[in-house]
Scaffold this motif. Structure first.
Motif, PDB file in Angstrom:
ATOM      1  N   ARG A  77       0.826  -1.208   0.000  1.00  0.00           N
ATOM      2  CA  ARG A  77       0.000   0.000   0.000  1.00  0.00           C
ATOM      3  C   ARG A  77       0.862   1.262   0.000  1.00  0.00           C
ATOM      4  O   ARG A  77       0.523   2.263  -0.653  1.00  0.00           O
ATOM      5  CB  ARG A  77      -0.941  -0.001   1.210  1.00  0.00           C
ATOM      6  CG  ARG A  77      -2.091  -0.984   1.102  1.00  0.00           C
ATOM      7  CD  ARG A  77      -3.199  -0.669   2.092  1.00  0.00           C
ATOM      8  NE  ARG A  77      -2.788  -0.848   3.468  1.00  0.00           N
ATOM      9  CZ  ARG A  77      -2.959  -1.972   4.165  1.00  0.00           C
ATOM     10  NH1 ARG A  77      -3.537  -3.025   3.597  1.00  0.00           N
ATOM     11  NH2 ARG A  77      -2.570  -2.049   5.417  1.00  0.00           N
ATOM     12  N   GLN A  78       1.969   1.217   0.717  1.00  0.00           N
ATOM     13  CA  GLN A  78       2.868   2.374   0.742  1.00  0.00           C
ATOM     14  C   GLN A  78       3.455   2.647  -0.632  1.00  0.00           C
ATOM     15  O   GLN A  78       3.631   3.816  -1.022  1.00  0.00           O
ATOM     16  CB  GLN A  78       3.978   2.133   1.770  1.00  0.00           C
ATOM     17  CG  GLN A  78       3.483   2.152   3.211  1.00  0.00           C
ATOM     18  CD  GLN A  78       4.523   1.680   4.205  1.00  0.00           C
ATOM     19  OE1 GLN A  78       5.521   1.055   3.840  1.00  0.00           O
ATOM     20  NE2 GLN A  78       4.304   1.980   5.481  1.00  0.00           N
ATOM     21  N   GLU A  79       3.744   1.591  -1.389  1.00  0.00           N
ATOM     22  CA  GLU A  79       4.269   1.768  -2.744  1.00  0.00           C
ATOM     23  C   GLU A  79       3.171   2.231  -3.703  1.00  0.00           C
ATOM     24  O   GLU A  79       3.393   3.103  -4.552  1.00  0.00           O
ATOM     25  CB  GLU A  79       4.881   0.454  -3.245  1.00  0.00           C
ATOM     26  CG  GLU A  79       6.144   0.033  -2.511  1.00  0.00           C
ATOM     27  CD  GLU A  79       7.253   1.064  -2.635  1.00  0.00           C
ATOM     28  OE1 GLU A  79       7.522   1.501  -3.775  1.00  0.00           O
ATOM     29  OE2 GLU A  79       7.817   1.448  -1.598  1.00  0.00           O
ATOM     30  N   ALA A  81       0.623   4.009  -3.015  1.00  0.00           N
ATOM     31  CA  ALA A  81       0.276   5.403  -2.724  1.00  0.00           C
ATOM     32  C   ALA A  81       1.121   6.396  -3.522  1.00  0.00           C
ATOM     33  O   ALA A  81       0.730   7.556  -3.685  1.00  0.00           O
ATOM     34  CB  ALA A  81       0.425   5.672  -1.225  1.00  0.00           C
ATOM     35  N   LYS A  82       2.251   5.947  -4.051  1.00  0.00           N
ATOM     36  CA  LYS A  82       3.137   6.827  -4.820  1.00  0.00           C
ATOM     37  C   LYS A  82       2.773   6.865  -6.308  1.00  0.00           C
ATOM     38  O   LYS A  82       3.344   7.655  -7.067  1.00  0.00           O
ATOM     39  CB  LYS A  82       4.591   6.353  -4.684  1.00  0.00           C
ATOM     40  CG  LYS A  82       5.092   6.266  -3.253  1.00  0.00           C
ATOM     41  CD  LYS A  82       6.468   5.621  -3.213  1.00  0.00           C
ATOM     42  CE  LYS A  82       6.942   5.378  -1.788  1.00  0.00           C
ATOM     43  NZ  LYS A  82       8.254   4.666  -1.752  1.00  0.00           N
ATOM     44  N   LEU A  83       1.843   6.016  -6.739  1.00  0.00           N
ATOM     45  CA  LEU A  83       1.540   5.877  -8.169  1.00  0.00           C
ATOM     46  C   LEU A  83       0.640   7.000  -8.675  1.00  0.00           C
ATOM     47  O   LEU A  83      -0.172   7.554  -7.930  1.00  0.00           O
ATOM     48  CB  LEU A  83       0.868   4.531  -8.434  1.00  0.00           C
ATOM     49  CG  LEU A  83       1.682   3.277  -8.102  1.00  0.00           C
ATOM     50  CD1 LEU A  83       0.821   2.031  -8.290  1.00  0.00           C
ATOM     51  CD2 LEU A  83       2.932   3.194  -8.974  1.00  0.00           C
ATOM     52  N   ASP A  84       0.780   7.283  -9.963  1.00  0.00           N
ATOM     53  CA  ASP A  84      -0.108   8.217 -10.660  1.00  0.00           C
ATOM     54  C   ASP A  84      -1.249   7.401 -11.258  1.00  0.00           C
ATOM     55  O   ASP A  84      -1.090   6.765 -12.302  1.00  0.00           O
ATOM     56  CB  ASP A  84       0.680   8.948 -11.750  1.00  0.00           C
ATOM     57  CG  ASP A  84      -0.171   9.927 -12.543  1.00  0.00           C
ATOM     58  OD1 ASP A  84      -1.410   9.902 -12.401  1.00  0.00           O
ATOM     59  OD2 ASP A  84       0.407  10.702 -13.335  1.00  0.00           O
ATOM     60  N   ARG A 114      -6.293   6.263  -2.820  1.00  0.00           N
ATOM     61  CA  ARG A 114      -4.960   6.848  -2.955  1.00  0.00           C
ATOM     62  C   ARG A 114      -3.986   6.363  -1.891  1.00  0.00           C
ATOM     63  O   ARG A 114      -2.776   6.551  -2.019  1.00  0.00           O
ATOM     64  CB  ARG A 114      -5.048   8.378  -2.897  1.00  0.00           C
ATOM     65  CG  ARG A 114      -5.820   8.997  -4.056  1.00  0.00           C
ATOM     66  CD  ARG A 114      -5.061   8.882  -5.360  1.00  0.00           C
ATOM     67  NE  ARG A 114      -5.777   9.508  -6.479  1.00  0.00           N
ATOM     68  CZ  ARG A 114      -5.299   9.608  -7.709  1.00  0.00           C
ATOM     69  NH1 ARG A 114      -4.108   9.108  -7.985  1.00  0.00           N
ATOM     70  NH2 ARG A 114      -6.003  10.174  -8.663  1.00  0.00           N
ATOM     71  N   THR A 115      -4.501   5.727  -0.846  1.00  0.00           N
ATOM     72  CA  THR A 115      -3.617   5.162   0.180  1.00  0.00           C
ATOM     73  C   THR A 115      -3.322   3.682  -0.071  1.00  0.00           C
ATOM     74  O   THR A 115      -2.611   3.048   0.710  1.00  0.00           O
ATOM     75  CB  THR A 115      -4.237   5.308   1.583  1.00  0.00           C
ATOM     76  OG1 THR A 115      -5.385   4.449   1.694  1.00  0.00           O
ATOM     77  CG2 THR A 115      -4.646   6.741   1.855  1.00  0.00           C
ATOM     78  N   LEU A 137       1.864  -2.486  -9.350  1.00  0.00           N
ATOM     79  CA  LEU A 137       3.266  -2.103  -9.321  1.00  0.00           C
ATOM     80  C   LEU A 137       4.093  -2.729 -10.438  1.00  0.00           C
ATOM     81  O   LEU A 137       5.068  -2.124 -10.894  1.00  0.00           O
ATOM     82  CB  LEU A 137       3.881  -2.480  -7.963  1.00  0.00           C
ATOM     83  CG  LEU A 137       3.271  -1.775  -6.742  1.00  0.00           C
ATOM     84  CD1 LEU A 137       3.743  -2.447  -5.454  1.00  0.00           C
ATOM     85  CD2 LEU A 137       3.643  -0.297  -6.731  1.00  0.00           C
TER      86      LEU A 137
END
Length: 268
Positions: A77-79, A81-84, A114-115, A137
């Motif tokens: 989830r942390q990764e 959250a960085k995506l467009d 978004r999270t 991812l």
């Protein structure tokens, strides 16, 4: 031998002089108390610091499977959250709905915010959550090629293939044997499409656990003198849109889900 759950193995590493400074009558009683969790290792004043650190590391409580999976989900989830999401959606066969990414998995819509948290009208369990987050991812958006291969023939898939056969293909084969048409009717609940129904070729089913990661399930029923068979193959594009760990996890989850649903159907 590990000292986990084994007081005698721990006892062999203690001073064994029964000094009593731990407030217990013997080193064996102390070892048993440590394994039970009622005493800490540092209650023994005779242990060298290096030995104490090593033993404490070995006695760290192991995380449950649920805890392991939740920890893995948190990292994913942390990764995510960085995506467009706007750029990602067309590449992976998803769509935007407001601020959320909508991804169809086995005919059901799953929504990722978004999270990186998932929501759906159906139950979100680990076998869906982890591969779906990983898909966001790793999927490169490669087009389906129509070249079907077993897991062992995909890049990196050879090591995972024996366990995949044991935990996915073999359980599904047994279910197909036992439940017959009900098994295939159950798969249709998840947008499975039958692409071949010929007695001489058995039945071939196409499933989409993820938009660009189809599974091709080929089942041959038992014949006189011959056992049944069930094999799952993957499009060549799976090498760009997934990885062997994802495919194994998805397949194992599908097998477990199918068994639960069919058992429930039987007793309804």
């Amino acid at each position: 031998m590990s000292i986990q759950n084994n007081p005698y193995e721990l006892y062999k590493l203690l001073p064994r002089d029964n000094c009593g400074r731990c407030l217990l009558p013997s080193c064996m009683a102390f070892a048993a108390a440590v394994i039970r969790g009622s005493k800490r290792l540092d209650a023994c004043p005779c242990l060298e610091p290096a030995t104490l650190a090593r033993l404490e590391a070995e006695l760290q409580p192991r995380r449950s499977l649920d805890q392991e999976q939740e920890a893995a989900a948190l990292e994913l989830r942390q990764e995510v959250a960085k995506l467009d999401f706007a750029a990602l959606a067309p590449r992976i066969g998803a769509r935007l709905q407001g601020e959320r990414l909508a991804v169809t998995c086995l005919g059901k819509d799953f929504f990722i915010d978004r999270t990186g948290r998932l929501d759906s009208d159906c139950h979100v369990n680990a076998w869906v959550q982890l591969p779906l987050l990983r898909y966001l991812l790793v999927c490169r958006g490669a087009a389906i090629k129509g070249e079907w291969l077993p897991l062992s023939a995909l890049a990196g898939g050879q090591a995972a293939a024996p366990l995949f056969a044991k935990r996915c293909e073999e359980p599904l084969r047994r279910l197909a044997d036992e439940y017959g048409d009900d098994f295939f009717a159950m798969l249709s609940m998840f947008a499975a499409r039958e692409i071949s129904v010929k007695p001489e070729n058995g039945r071939v089913i196409l499933l989409h656990p993820l938009p660009l990661v189809p599974f091709r399930l080929a089942y041959q029923p038992p014949e006189e003198g011959l056992a049944s068979s069930l094999r799952i193959s993957f499009d060549r594009s799976a090498e760009q849109n997934s990885n062997p760990e994802m495919l194994h996890f998805l397949g194992t989850g599908i097998a477990a889900m199918a068994e639960k649903i069919l058992q429930r159907m039987r007793y309804c």
